[in-house]
Design a protein around this motif. Structure first.
Motif, PDB file in Angstrom:
ATOM      1  N   VAL A  36       1.967  -8.159   2.655  1.00 53.68           N
ATOM      2  CA  VAL A  36       2.014  -7.722   4.050  1.00 53.68           C
ATOM      3  C   VAL A  36       3.215  -6.826   4.354  1.00 53.68           C
ATOM      4  O   VAL A  36       3.059  -5.769   4.981  1.00 53.68           O
ATOM      5  N   PRO A  37       4.455  -7.179   3.943  1.00 54.82           N
ATOM      6  CA  PRO A  37       5.587  -6.303   4.293  1.00 54.82           C
ATOM      7  C   PRO A  37       5.406  -4.870   3.822  1.00 54.82           C
ATOM      8  O   PRO A  37       5.683  -3.921   4.576  1.00 54.82           O
ATOM      9  N   GLY A  38       4.947  -4.681   2.597  1.00 47.62           N
ATOM     10  CA  GLY A  38       4.751  -3.332   2.087  1.00 47.62           C
ATOM     11  C   GLY A  38       3.686  -2.567   2.848  1.00 47.62           C
ATOM     12  O   GLY A  38       3.837  -1.374   3.127  1.00 47.62           O
ATOM     13  N   ILE A  39       2.590  -3.252   3.199  1.00 49.21           N
ATOM     14  CA  ILE A  39       1.510  -2.590   3.934  1.00 49.21           C
ATOM     15  C   ILE A  39       1.980  -2.181   5.325  1.00 49.21           C
ATOM     16  O   ILE A  39       1.764  -1.046   5.773  1.00 49.21           O
ATOM     17  N   VAL A  40       2.637  -3.103   6.031  1.00 54.74           N
ATOM     18  CA  VAL A  40       3.078  -2.811   7.392  1.00 54.74           C
ATOM     19  C   VAL A  40       4.108  -1.680   7.406  1.00 54.74           C
ATOM     20  O   VAL A  40       4.053  -0.770   8.238  1.00 54.74           O
ATOM     21  N   GLN A  41       5.053  -1.732   6.474  1.00 61.38           N
ATOM     22  CA  GLN A  41       6.078  -0.698   6.450  1.00 61.38           C
ATOM     23  C   GLN A  41       5.500   0.648   6.024  1.00 61.38           C
ATOM     24  O   GLN A  41       5.917   1.703   6.513  1.00 61.38           O
ATOM     25  N   ARG A  42       4.511   0.615   5.140  1.00 59.52           N
ATOM     26  CA  ARG A  42       3.849   1.861   4.752  1.00 59.52           C
ATOM     27  C   ARG A  42       3.072   2.448   5.934  1.00 59.52           C
ATOM     28  O   ARG A  42       2.999   3.673   6.093  1.00 59.52           O
ATOM     29  N   MET A  43       2.500   1.584   6.770  1.00 63.14           N
ATOM     30  CA  MET A  43       1.810   2.064   7.965  1.00 63.14           C
ATOM     31  C   MET A  43       2.753   2.879   8.836  1.00 63.14           C
ATOM     32  O   MET A  43       2.418   3.978   9.282  1.00 63.14           O
TER      33      MET A  43
END
Length: 313
Positions: free
Chosen positions: A72-79
């Motif tokens: 989740v952290p990587g996906i949200v920050q990539r968003m």
């Protein structure tokens, strides 16, 4: 490329292997994207799969064990980095503190607004806004609170060109007929939708992760065109499955068989098994399920099957 397909990003369970990443599955549905259970490494797997965060509208977590949420952290920050400004997220309400930690795991320029949908109770109906499907979650049987998801497309109507032509209905009147259910033909007759169309059953998909067999598993799977379901263990390890709150390949096959599923996708495999065991998962599921069985592999794509045919009029 199919407008409705499952992009498999990872198929391992608690521990990734050399050949299987942590769990992660992206359902692409007519321009909408639902990312289920992004485990560690999901962001990189998406790059390998040729999809990006702009393809993700929903993040759906079944529970807060690490193999289902550490991505989740990587996906949200990539968003935020890629300019995605809005998304939705569903997760068990009992793990909200874990969601907050994952959502704000590090310092970054946060521009994405995530509408949160905490799940509670035996059944939760999610607000999907203007999406052309309904999304339901049901509580499963796992050592921590966990939910499975079911996507349901409303029934529609397939128009019959010959019937339309016979009644002189053409052009904008076809749209009015579909919208209002009736229209006045050029000769003054009232033409109804039932005269010029047949019901088109909506398609259904279910995503079932860590759980023992229980009634909600069968309810989620019932009548689905695509069932994505964990088969962490082979049947000979049914005791381990029960003790740890998981399913075997044969149990997954039983769920598909009793639910009349069109296509069964097995995933979330224990690291105890080797690549050559893959055929055994398929065989054990097929022993009780006569439909299409797919043993998921990382980065494979599984199309949603074609619509099931209705009986002739």
């Amino acid at each position: 490329m199919s407008n409705r397909e499952l992009v498999v990003l990872g198929t391992s369970s608690a521990v990734p292997t050399r050949h299987r990443n942590h769990n992660g599955h992206l359902l692409r549905w007519d321009g909408y994207g639902l990312l289920f259970d992004p485990g560690e490494g999901t962001q990189r797997q998406m790059i390998h799969a040729g999809v990006g965060v702009h393809d993700v509208g929903w993040i759906c977590l079944t529970h807060f064990h690490g193999d289902h949420c550490l991505g989740v952290p990587g996906i949200v920050q990539r968003m935020s980095r890629d300019g995605v400004t809005e998304a939705d997220a569903a997760f068990p309400a009992s793990g909200e503190r874990y969601w907050e930690r994952l959502r704000h795991a590090t310092v970054f320029h946060d521009v994405v607004r995530i509408r949160e949908h905490p799940l509670s109770g035996p059944v939760a109906e999610l607000d999907t806004g203007g999406a052309p499907f309904a999304l339901t979650a049901r509580r499963l049987d796992h050592p921590v609170e966990a939910y499975g998801y079911r996507l349901t497309e409303p029934d529609g109507v397939t128009m019959l060109p010959d019937e339309l032509a016979a009644r002189g209905v053409r052009g904008p009147d076809i749209g009015r007929l579909q919208r209002d259910g009736r229209v006045t033909a050029p000769d003054g007759r009232t033409v109804t939708l039932a005269e010029c169309g047949v019901r088109r059953p909506g398609q259904k998909m279910a995503f079932v992760m860590d759980t023992r067999l229980c009634d909600p598993v069968f309810e989620l799977a019932d009548g689905t065109d695509l069932l994505v379901i964990e088969s962490t263990y082979l049947d000979e390890d049914a005791g381990l499955a029960r003790d740890h709150g998981h399913l075997t390949a044969g149990q997954a096959g039983r769920v598909a068989s009793e639910g009349g599923v069109a296509r069964l996708v097995l995933t979330h495999f224990s690291e105890r098994y080797r690549a050559e065991d893959e055929e055994r998962f398929a065989a054990q599921a097929a022993a009780v399920f006569g439909g299409d069985v797919v043993v998921a592999r990382d980065l494979c794509r599984v199309p949603v099957p074609p619509r099931r045919a209705l009986p002739a009029r």
